[in-house]
Design an enzyme around this catalytic site. Structure first.
Site: not given
Ligand SMILES: *[C@@H]1O[C@H](CO)[C@@H](O)[C@H](O)[C@H]1NC(C)=O
Ligand SMILES: *[C@@H]1O[C@H](CO)[C@@H](O)[C@H](O)[C@H]1NC(C)=O
Ligand SMILES: *[C@@H]1O[C@H](CO)[C@@H](O)[C@H](O)[C@H]1NC(C)=O
Ligand SMILES: *[C@@H]1O[C@H](CO)[C@@H](O)[C@H](O)[C@H]1NC(C)=O
Ligand SMILES: *[C@@H]1O[C@H](CO)[C@@H](O)[C@H](O)[C@H]1NC(C)=O
Ligand SMILES: *[C@@H]1O[C@H](CO)[C@@H](O)[C@H](O)[C@H]1NC(C)=O
Ligand SMILES: *[C@@H]1O[C@H](CO)[C@@H](O)[C@H](O)[C@H]1NC(C)=O
Length: 837
Positions: A524, A526-527, A530, A643
């Site tokens: 779905l 990625q960043g 992980g 945030d």
């Protein structure tokens, strides 16, 4: 032509006589915009451009007692100075003399000391003229149009239309703008905006600590770092490079429109336009605009993307240099290659929507095509990336970078293609970052970092490790709730019934099966934290699996403690953690799967936003408010999310909102209400003024973010980068204006259609505006927000001016009449009076 030396008040006959006398004595027969070599200016005398747009003369800014000579807009009440001659050397009083002397323009004090002068020119019969462009020029009187000297060549803090910002290579002249030290001191301040004429030329905003912001090079249409820069009917932009000059300029076609680019004394680049109706300067554009505009936010080879959280990521083939700091969302260490380049056999990774890297050491050839550009790059072992140098006509020209790639960012739209060199072995299994970010906001709270995938899981309930009672100890940092501060020891064992604490521990095999062995189809997003995969358990339940980084440096115990804490936060408007998976050094989190993904992917998507009918929107607003109330007040811990934004709100199959991403959350002790942080993390556009500026956060800063979110949900527009069609205000300012004008319903997104309850819409807007008020103490608490939203009858105060509203409030009438106002109000008098000094 109207008189120039003006004075309001009385016109006693003797004054008039004196005036006449002085005229005779000094021979002061001037034409309003021109100063002859036989004349001089002093005191209240001014030059006025022929169409009365600009005025030149002596002034003293604000309450300072220093005197300067400069140029200001004639018709703007609150004086706006566009140029100052003697910015670094003020006069102590107004008794200076401005005149042509020694073939140059000079400013002398009363004792005839030279305070300032233009450079000497070869001029035989000089005159000084103030033009309608705001340019003060020295020319020959005989009508030769050549400017021997012009103020446009020595800008102060303001770039006016048709002025050139950049280099005259023949004269070695570097025209740049630099801020005033303060509103009352025009001396050169800490900030300047300057063209770097090396490699592929681009502008830098410099501050006291070096480079602050970079425009990116000109790509034929706009600056690579300003994707929102588009010519309009009334405004166009130009960037000129030839052997004589390299400069940027802009033009206005409607002469009555005032627009200026200014470096403010607080270090922002602001493009203002004047709104005659409300008599204010409105901020039309500004920079730096968000975290990713900060120079080198994500270090060498890092890519910044303000639409995901955390904002920094490494492109495929790279990994974070300092995983610990990366965890704490400090990406400034950047990334490094997993596999070294081979030189002969490398390939290129195609990145889309990019701001080009810092390019002072790059090499440009405008005649090369992209294919030749690739070959050129391959042939040179130190070349690390290439791109088209001009994106017009489908892309032409070639630019290559050698060595490090600095200060890149990726946009949701706009930007351009960039090809980054990678070892051949890294290409093929990697995906382009462009494809990856799309899924990122997907169903999951962003907690950690990591790069690789995770594996299989089998469901195994209530494993002893996850049930174990354990107190959370004071820690200054941890990895699930980054920067968590727990100011008093919390003991979980006393709380609630045991069932809530039992977090299922899944095993590896189950997860592999559920995610089809972590297939790329199931990925779905990625960043930095992980990878996230969609999975389906044997029982049919859909889940989202997040595999955390191995390099997080956290122990199993700490991980479990944090998981237990998050698992404990149970509310239907918070995303639900279903379990965890710990195997060797692998750590995974299993969340409920959110069918409609994140709010921003629907709300700001023109094709989808009509799915959000008014009842759905209202339900989302109320749900977010309840979730936040729970975090602030109803859970046992006081949690500040820090945030809150559209991409952190997930929507389930019934469009119920769930707050996600506690990666930046902070836990407060029972009686603590405010804290501060050195490093401001979060997302511009949602940050309250006190947090953005002073790093102060409290529940009220969450309330501010909620207010922004509510206004975004009602209007369907992002606050950040909001452009009103006539370039007017930001979203908060826009909502505020409509509200004050009694046109609140105009804010409503048209894609909502016609079925909505006006009273609900207005209530939401009012609550939104109350939440974004400038002063934290004026903002309501979450319990009153929930009450106001849910009750038709709750009384609500009238909101005050929103904070961070960059356009100034058009409704505050200006009752003060300072000295500066006086000087402009009465000017239709033709006869003039000299100061009887
Ligand atoms: C006038 O302009 C100055 C600086 O631009 C600003 O600080 C001040 O608030 C303005 N005053 C009014 C009355 O608008
Ligand atoms: C203004 O006054 C200060 C101190 O009184 C002095 O140092 C400075 O030289 C004066 N400037 C001018 C231009 O006369
Ligand atoms: C202005 O300042 C100069 C010295 O800086 C001084 O000689 C002169 O008297 C002052 N003039 C007035 C009107 O204050
Ligand atoms: C005129 O300017 C020149 C060069 O700057 C200088 O040498 C000369 O002394 C000046 N003359 C006068 C009268 O100020
Ligand atoms: C005069 O010329 C010098 C060098 O050519 C330049 O540095 C300076 O800024 C100029 N000053 C003005 C006021 O034109
Ligand atoms: C970019 O390309 C367009 C069309 O080919 C051309 O008109 C323009 O001058 C180019 N701009 C620059 C800065 O080279
Ligand atoms: C690679 O390109 C850079 C920039 O044009 C140049 O300075 C360098 O000499 C080149 N190196 C080789 C081996 O061609």
């Amino acid at each position: 032509m109207g008189g120039v030396i003006t004075r309001r008040n009385h016109f006693h006959p003797t004054f008039l006589f004196f005036t006449f006398l002085c005229f005779l004595v000094s021979g002061f027969a001037f034409s309003a915009d021109t100063l002859l070599s036989t004349h001089s200016l002093s005191g209240d005398q001014t030059l006025l451009s022929s169409r009365q747009l600009f005025e030149f003369g002596f002034f003293t800014p604000g309450n300072s007692n220093k005197w300067y000579v400069g140029i200001w807009y004639k018709n703007i009440p609150n004086r706006t100075y566009v140029w100052v001659a003697n910015r670094d050397k003020p006069l102590n009083n107004s008794s200076g003399i401005f005149k042509i002397s020694n073939q140059s323009i000079a400013l002398l004090d009363q004792a005839n000391n030279l305070i300032w002068s233009s450079n000497q020119t070869k001029v035989s019969n000089p005159v000084v003229q103030l033009l309608d462009t705001g340019n003060l020029v020295l020319t020959e009187a005989d009508g030769n149009d050549q400017y021997l000297w012009q103020s446009f060549d020595y800008p102060t803090d303001t770039l006016l239309p048709d002025m050139k910002l950049g280099w005259d290579l023949n004269k070695g002249l570097d025209r740049y703008i630099s801020s005033w030290r303060s509103a009352e001191d025009p001396a050169a301040g800490d900030f300047s905006f300057k063209l770097e004429n090396r490699g592929f030329p681009e502008f830098f905003l410099w501050g006291d600590q070096g480079k602050k912001y970079r425009s990116g090079p000109w790509n034929g249409q706009r600056f690579s770092g300003v994707p929102e820069m588009n010519p309009t009917n009334s405004m166009s932009f130009d960037f000129v490079i030839n052997k004589d000059e390299v400069y940027y300029t802009f033009h206005i076609s409607t002469k009555s429109l005032y627009s200026r680019l200014t470096v403010t004394s607080s270090g922002q680049l602001q493009r203002y336009t004047w709104i005659p109706d409300s008599q204010v300067w409105n901020s039309f554009w500004y920079a730096p605009k968000d975290q990713c505009d900060n120079f080198m936010q994500c270090g060498p080879y890092g890519i910044c993307d303000s639409n995901v959280s955390p904002v920094c990521k490494c492109m495929s083939g790279f990994q974070p240099k300092n995983p610990q700091a990366w965890n704490l969302r400090d990406g400034s260490g950047g990334c490094f290659r997993k596999t070294n380049l081979q030189c002969t056999n490398d390939k290129f990774l195609h990145l889309r929507n990019m701001k080009l890297p810092e390019s002072s050491t790059s090499f440009v050839d405008n005649n090369m095509n992209l294919k030749d550009c690739e070959l050129l790059c391959l042939r040179n072992c130190s070349c690390t990336a290439y791109a088209n140098s001009n994106i017009s006509s489908g892309g032409t020209g070639c630019v290559i970078w050698v060595d490090g790639l600095l200060d890149m960012r990726q946009y949701a739209e706009g930007g351009q293609d960039l090809y980054v060199r990678l070892a051949a072995s890294e290409i093929g299994n990697g995906r382009s970052v462009g494809a990856l970010i799309i899924g990122i906001a997907v169903g999951i709270a962003v907690l950690l970092l990591g790069i690789v995938g995770c594996f299989v899981w089998k469901r195994k309930r209530l494993l002893s490790e996850c049930k174990e009672e354990n107190a959370i100890h004071e820690r200054s940092q941890n990895f699930l709730l980054n920067e968590v501060v727990i100011s008093s020891k919390k003991d979980f064992s006393g709380e609630k019934d045991k069932d809530e604490l039992e977090l299922p521990l899944f095993d590896f095999a189950t997860i592999t099966t559920a995610t089809h062995n972590f297939s790329s189809e199931n990925m779905l997003g990625q960043g930095g934290f992980g990878c996230v995969y969609k999975g389906r358990l044997v029982e049919g339940q859909e889940v989202a699996v997040k595999r955390l980084s191995k390099t997080s440096g956290q122990g199993i115990e700490e991980f479990k403690n944090e998981v237990r804490l998050i698992a404990r936060l149970q509310h239907r408007n918070l995303v639900r953690l279903l379990g965890c998976c710990i195997e060797m050094d692998e750590k995974m989190l299993i969340y409920e799967y959110m069918e409609h993904r994140s709010l921003d992917s629907v709300l700001f998507n023109k094709a989808k936003s009509s799915l959000l009918s008014w009842p759905r929107r209202f339900n989302i607003v109320c749900g977010i408010a309840r979730g936040l109330l729970y975090l602030h007040q109803d859970s046992r811990f006081r949690i500040i999310h820090r945030d809150l934004k559209a991409s952190n709100i997930l929507l389930d199959g019934e469009w119920n909102p769930k707050i996600s991403d506690f990666g930046m959350a902070r836990i407060f002790g029972g009686d603590q209400t405010e804290a501060s942080t050195r490093r401001v993390v979060g997302t511009y556009g949602y940050m309250s003024p006190e947090y953005a500026m002073d790093g102060l956060f409290s529940m009220k800063s969450d309330v501010f973010s909620l207010g922004v979110l509510v206004l975004e949900i009602v209007s369907g527009n992002k606050n950040r980068g909001f452009y009103h069609s006539n370039g007017e205000l930001n979203l908060l300012g826009h909502a505020w204006r409509l509200w004050k004008e009694g046109k609140g319903l105009d804010l409503l997104d048209t894609s909502v259609g016609n079925s909505f309850s006006s009273s609900e819409v207005l209530r939401c807007i009012q609550v939104g505006l109350l939440c974004v008020q400038e002063q934290a103490e004026d903002r309501p608490t979450m319990s009153s927000v929930v009450l106001m939203l849910s009750s038709e009858t709750a009384t609500m105060p009238q909101p005050k001016t929103p904070g961070y509203c960059l356009g100034r409030n058009p409704f505050e009438t200006d009752s003060s009449s300072g000295k500066q106002d006086e000087s402009f109000t009465v000017n239709q008098v033709t006869v003039t009076i000299l100061d009887a000094r």
